[in-house]
Design an enzyme around this catalytic site. Sequence first.
Site, mmCIF file in Angstrom:
data_model
loop_
_atom_site.group_PDB
_atom_site.id
_atom_site.type_symbol
_atom_site.label_atom_id
_atom_site.label_comp_id
_atom_site.label_asym_id
_atom_site.label_seq_id
_atom_site.Cartn_x
_atom_site.Cartn_y
_atom_site.Cartn_z
ATOM 1 C CG ASP A 93 -12.454 13.605 21.478
ATOM 2 O OD1 ASP A 93 -12.863 12.535 21.022
ATOM 3 O OD2 ASP A 93 -13.162 14.610 21.622
ATOM 4 C CG ASP B 140 -19.903 12.774 21.125
ATOM 5 O OD1 ASP B 140 -19.071 11.907 21.441
ATOM 6 O OD2 ASP B 140 -19.611 13.969 20.914
#
Lengths: 500, 500, 500, 500
Positions: free
Chosen positions: C141, C201
């Site tokens: 991430d 996202d």
Amino acid sequence: LLPALRGHAAGTSSYNGLALTPAMGWDNWNAFGCKVSEELILTTAQKIVELGLRDLGYYYIILDDCWSSGRTSNGTLQANSTKFPDGIPAVAEKIHGMGLGWGMYSSAGKYTCAQYAASLGVEKQDAQTFADWGVDYLKYDNCYNEGQEGTALVTYNRYKAMSDALNATGRPILYSMCNWGQDSPWDWAQTIANSWRMSGDVYDSFDRPDSRCPCDTYECSLPGFHCSVMNILNKAAPILNKAQPGAWNDLDMLEVGNSGMTDDEYKTHFSMWALAKSPLIMGTDVTMMIAETLSIYSNPAIIAINQDPLGVPVTRVWQSPAQPQNETYSVDAYTAGETSFWTGELMNGDYVVAFVNGGPKATTLTATMNDVFIDLVTTGSNAPVPQLQQTYDVYDLWANRMSNTTAQAIINGNFTMETNSTNTTSEASANSTLPMQTYNATQLSYADGLNANNAALFGIKVKTMAPMGTLSTTVPSHGVAVYRLRSQGGGSGMRKRDEL
Amino acid sequence: LLPALRGHAAGTSSYNGLALTPAMGWDNWNAFGCKVSEELILTTAQKIVELGLRDLGYYYIILDDCWSSGRTSNGTLQANSTKFPDGIPAVAEKIHGMGLGWGMYSSAGKYTCAQYAASLGVEKQDAQTFADWGVDYLKYDNCYNEGQEGTALVTYNRYKAMSDALNATGRPILYSMCNWGQDSPWDWAQTIANSWRMSGDVYDSFDRPDSRCPCDTYECSLPGFHCSVMNILNKAAPILNKAQPGAWNDLDMLEVGNSGMTDDEYKTHFSMWALAKSPLIMGTDVTMMIAETLSIYSNPAIIAINQDPLGVPVTRVWQSPAQPQNETYSVDAYTAGETSFWTGELMNGDYVVAFVNGGPKATTLTATMNDVFIDLVTTGSNAPVPQLQQTYDVYDLWANRMSNTTAQAIINGNFTMETNSTNTTSEASANSTLPMQTYNATQLSYADGLNANNAALFGIKVKTMAPMGTLSTTVPSHGVAVYRLRSQGGGSGMRKRDEL
Amino acid sequence: LLPALRGHAAGTSSYNGLALTPAMGWDNWNAFGCKVSEELILTTAQKIVELGLRDLGYYYIILDDCWSSGRTSNGTLQANSTKFPDGIPAVAEKIHGMGLGWGMYSSAGKYTCAQYAASLGVEKQDAQTFADWGVDYLKYDNCYNEGQEGTALVTYNRYKAMSDALNATGRPILYSMCNWGQDSPWDWAQTIANSWRMSGDVYDSFDRPDSRCPCDTYECSLPGFHCSVMNILNKAAPILNKAQPGAWNDLDMLEVGNSGMTDDEYKTHFSMWALAKSPLIMGTDVTMMIAETLSIYSNPAIIAINQDPLGVPVTRVWQSPAQPQNETYSVDAYTAGETSFWTGELMNGDYVVAFVNGGPKATTLTATMNDVFIDLVTTGSNAPVPQLQQTYDVYDLWANRMSNTTAQAIINGNFTMETNSTNTTSEASANSTLPMQTYNATQLSYADGLNANNAALFGIKVKTMAPMGTLSTTVPSHGVAVYRLRSQGGGSGMRKRDEL
Amino acid sequence: LLPALRGHAAGTSSYNGLALTPAMGWDNWNAFGCKVSEELILTTAQKIVELGLRDLGYYYIILDDCWSSGRTSNGTLQANSTKFPDGIPAVAEKIHGMGLGWGMYSSAGKYTCAQYAASLGVEKQDAQTFADWGVDYLKYDNCYNEGQEGTALVTYNRYKAMSDALNATGRPILYSMCNWGQDSPWDWAQTIANSWRMSGDVYDSFDRPDSRCPCDTYECSLPGFHCSVMNILNKAAPILNKAQPGAWNDLDMLEVGNSGMTDDEYKTHFSMWALAKSPLIMGTDVTMMIAETLSIYSNPAIIAINQDPLGVPVTRVWQSPAQPQNETYSVDAYTAGETSFWTGELMNGDYVVAFVNGGPKATTLTATMNDVFIDLVTTGSNAPVPQLQQTYDVYDLWANRMSNTTAQAIINGNFTMETNSTNTTSEASANSTLPMQTYNATQLSYADGLNANNAALFGIKVKTMAPMGTLSTTVPSHGVAVYRLRSQGGGSGMRKRDEL
């Protein structure tokens, strides 16, 4: 926290002590490009003196690109001996002898824009050469920069190298960055330079869009050239306040006199450059100047705004919606139709305001006192704004423009005070041999002249503006109206927000 | 994977342990600019105590720019002895003696914005000076940054240098970055600072566009200043969620009380800053505060949202189409016409919601339960959302605003509990000498007060919202409606998505 | 020269030999967020096997954020022992024992997005830990990246550090970059990673705009989150072709089954992710899967497009003008009204085409053969395009979707072949115990199944398309139509442009 | 100061002495992609000679991607021996033997775009290999660049490494940068390369928008591919002036002859590439060339514009408002409706002008003398513009296009001078065996031919244009009209602004 209110800072206001007001002068590029020579420079300088332009403040004679023939065997820059048979130092000496400053040009690149030798990587040697030659002003361009662009730090370092080199010579040299606004020089150049170009090159058009100047705003990765007066003015509006005494936004050299615009357009161009606190660098052939051109360049009431010691650029208070600036070609092809109102504070509590009419027809424009004092009204204080309660005398700064007859007499070299004898009283020391519409700043500085209420600096009083009143005027197409506001209460007793 | 659901992280929630809720206090800049002095600071601090503002949580007294006279021979920063005859440490001691925190100012540049000595390159020495002087809060500006901007890493490193230096002193100092949102501080500042400015400077206008604040979105290479409340709020919406306990978006200091906006506009400004979890830094002259101003700054029901221990900023759920924000000047010149709805989770399963009406007329606005619980509804789980099946008590957080009479009594220093004696029961410990519309957070923290159902923190219950019902209200032009929703089922038994 | 025609390159097609087709699997984040545990993982994995999802290719079980309790005294990452009482290696072993791959999560930052220990600066140690633990897949991430973003090189170096570290362990670990498309990973990640996220996202909405996902295009400095399916699809269109075997655009995990969209919307979501050659990572609670959800995840005809060995993502051939995506809230609030047509080449000369209807009403859409073969028609060769002269069999890839009865029987664990016995002939080896609408890729790879004309991979033949003909179909609101085209002339005799 | 007027600079005009006019040649990519072989190259080269294309100036035969089989054990690049059984040096020798130049391809990345071995990090070794092999031209691509992009300096350094390496070999090798315009090569590539691609890859369409070429302007972080002729032309307009002798904007290889456009569209494509001073690299299968194709590639009057020794690209003077280029699919799907006018200076005071009609219908377009001489009119000088006072002969540069009969005879190899015997007088030396519509630049350079008034270089005189007159013509849909203007006063006596 932004530098809006830094007027009374304790720090130095110019990194090198120079350009406490914007530079004034002449540069050969706009009118002559690469056709430079000793003769051109000296003839022009002589004419600038004769026309009274030197005395108005046009001090720097700047030799732009194309003067070089490369470097000597030890790497020293050398002038083209055909163009400059006597050499640069001799030219500089003559310029100095006329009471003028001497400006030269190089680039923060491998070559100058015209592909002559430039200074990237040899800043120290070249700065010393310029100092040795008697240079007082350096215009430093951006061509062939070897990829050293695209982030602020890379550009800052490239331009700082010459700044440091100039400082190291010990000679005071005004440093004029010409990086076309790339990488936001308004954010960081105040500590290394006296001015920075903030757009692509101007050209001799009021508002014609050109494919080679593709940006409409200050945010621009391709500054280009052939940028119109209105294009540059709109780009400048959001960054004007980044200037401060010693460090100015440079809107590029003036095109006044080059025949591509109308008289109204040139007045707008000259006025707004002056109010923006841009350097005022004449860009025309002064030896062929016509009366209308001389009377624009010679308006001391406008120049006094530019040279006001407070050094605060105007703010655009409002702007009409612009029509889309597409490149359609039609009769009134390039008129974006916008009108705008600008305001700025001057010394002694005076204010300058301007209406600009970019539209195709004469229009009546109106501003309120809230517009004029917008920054006081919105300044974040619950204290009252005394300016709103005062009456202002309104001076039209173009109403006293020199007549064509007078201008022509000056151009002809046969002006005498008899032509205009009303001027002897209030301006005795400064203007004894000049018409009342011009000014000799070498005898009486603009600051001193303003304090002395020299009439040449105030245009003509045309009206008063009552407390909370409005200001209204009809502005011709592509024209401007510029007023100076003085409180009838005078310069004292007014609230000074930043007083310490 | 973004930090949307990081509420229950195991890591530390504040890099230095400070600002677990947004900072509160007062800063002189908005109202006084450079006109700073020992007297101003101490008089203001005293008034903040007297008006009950300290007890409401306004803890930091922040001395902004212009306090310095440069450095001593060994390079230590020194205060201007005319402005601060007793010296900074003495001022700090007095501030501390009043139960307040002491904030100071410098810049990550060569100069401060007002051109005083600043800290770029001398971070360690200056941090130690601030620590030695008893500083509890440092506002760290962005002017004259020597080109160290334009990419995240360059800016990060510049601000991290002071963060590290402050940490190294051992003194807990809240670190308030003021880089105007340049280079996306919301992406990286959480581990080095307690807050970061996310836009150009606010000014005292609700929605007037200004040329000097040219951007409409968070993506902005020229943050500028003279940014209106609505301009900043719209810039903030997409990044609000980047905040977390200990690290907040700073929407800039409050203008409430400075006379440039209406009472409704100030309520909107104050409410949305609070809901955004911005620091709440008063920016007005508290010694001249009028009743309306005090009753806004003193609304504990709104402050309790800001100081909610969950630390979750609101989200803008929807926004009406804004009319183009051109700079036309007309009667209702600056109204962009937008309305919006905001929601955010609070401790104990409560929610705060707000309707904002940026339009020129009062408007009835409606939100559904799906709007209120949008993040639960779209959270990516096929589990049911119990909140949609509950009935909520709806508290209007402005309905219990302190009356002008009460506020004036406090300002006059003649408020007594007799003025308002209904408050003794539920708030005995916190508010024994205060009207029921205010609060003493030094006696009972907001978190504890919320847990204790302290009435001052809940405004007035005005309605209930049935399962899958709607919430509807008429909001005045430029006004706001703020509600706290409590499940009638109470704080237990509700699905907590991130429960571990 | 761009990699449009690189299908037959001599170089390695995957930098580490993995992900020659897009990864498939399950990740807990979308449905469970931080609520992770050994039990959740193992229960889910068991269910994935039981439901036949493993055999369809969903191989990686990925444990997302929040599994950690920090590091041991020597700096080794350790799992939270409450959540994972048996430790990670034991879980990995059980996962492996079920014939599944084991995926874990870290971040190229100081913390993970949920503020747990992350790997920036300790890549080697952490990579070795993951390898030691039996990890087969790493999701990496982008939170808390300490300002190491904003230019491609800074981001590349940050992600390359983990790539190199994983390679150095000697264990084959699929490397899934999750940097949300910042700094153009599609330009440079192919040589260091197996996939890269290309947007913020996803969330469980088909087309609702959300303030926290502010960008409409791939060029985005604030990727955000709460990005809808249509938002991501539109961002992906210009970069889909940047994928190649071993290196894929990751459009984010699937929301199918999470109840925020209609069945048609989920079909569109699943289909377009598959055709885009995105990894197909289930993001729902499989233990509570309903029949409709299972029959979408289990459509082998769509999965076979995703896993096609040619590895060519579809291209958007045309798109209707989208209505402005403002955030107005109205009845049909979020419909941008756009329709689009997509095409892509498959193995054996087959093509896949899709019509997407993003509008509020069912619409008939039509494409020509020129649309289908747009790249051949415009490929820059004067050679004829034989595909335009052929007749194609058109297979509707959703027409053979598993019935709810069958899906429910599988969910109930009481499916038997008697339920559907027509499947025995052509798919004997692969599907002996499965309904004809599903598939066992562990017995017969998709490539082999395609070569064997396995019926489960072809949906139902619904029409033919004549030479230079058109393809027309009515698509429901927010729905999709997906067809596989096979030349009646078969896979031979067709011009293969890149044949060497 | 921009390089607008640098025509007479003293510096070197090409960093390596090559490409004083734009390169001409053939590259296999557009028509053959990866299907390369010794046979293809040699057959094509032979045909280029036979068709007279070599003699027209198409000199470089460029082998694009896919020629390699990797490296030898000592790291030397080696060709695929199946495709090139005799090896590259043998091919180069044969190419040289035909009087042609030999071009090859690599990439400033880890791999070429087709994933073959490339040169990033091994520039010196590979440059020496190319030199050893007799390479005269290197096309250097941008794929797999390992994140070394995104700022000018990073990209500059990457491309400079190969520039330096090529220079170090001592062999003159034309260096053709192919970085798709990323990071503004037009700002910095003049000192390291002979040309730079300024957009994504062209494809065989006049104006169809494609998702994979998402940008509409030069400012583009995703250059992509499948860019139409009109897309590239519009991107090029603002940067055309960045070219100079030795350093050209490369608009990408020609698609003329590839069947995706009409004859008018190909004429527009070829004309505008030529006028833009782009390299003219044929991109079709010359062995299958039809008459119409040959007569476009063979128009010496257009090529003479491209090869004009002054080296000044045209400027777009005006452009009609373009309709929005959305991706709607309709009957006249891709017509943006724009018309434009272009002008440029040529040697001897001639000018070239072009009208482009991008609209769906034939349109009459008109330009004034002010349009033609826009740069003189607005050049910033008050001197008169003598061009406005002259009469010009207007030559239509397509009016003398070779007939299909002649072209077919050449293609058939049975052309004889009897076919067209009117050509013997004025072009004796150059064209003794050629039809009057073609030209042999190996015998008489374009510059010499222009000075000698060779008829083949002037099309047909169709009208005159009076002082201050207009030029008007009807241009077919998607077509072009190109004229050469010659002052009746001849090449002397005209003001030359930059004369030194």
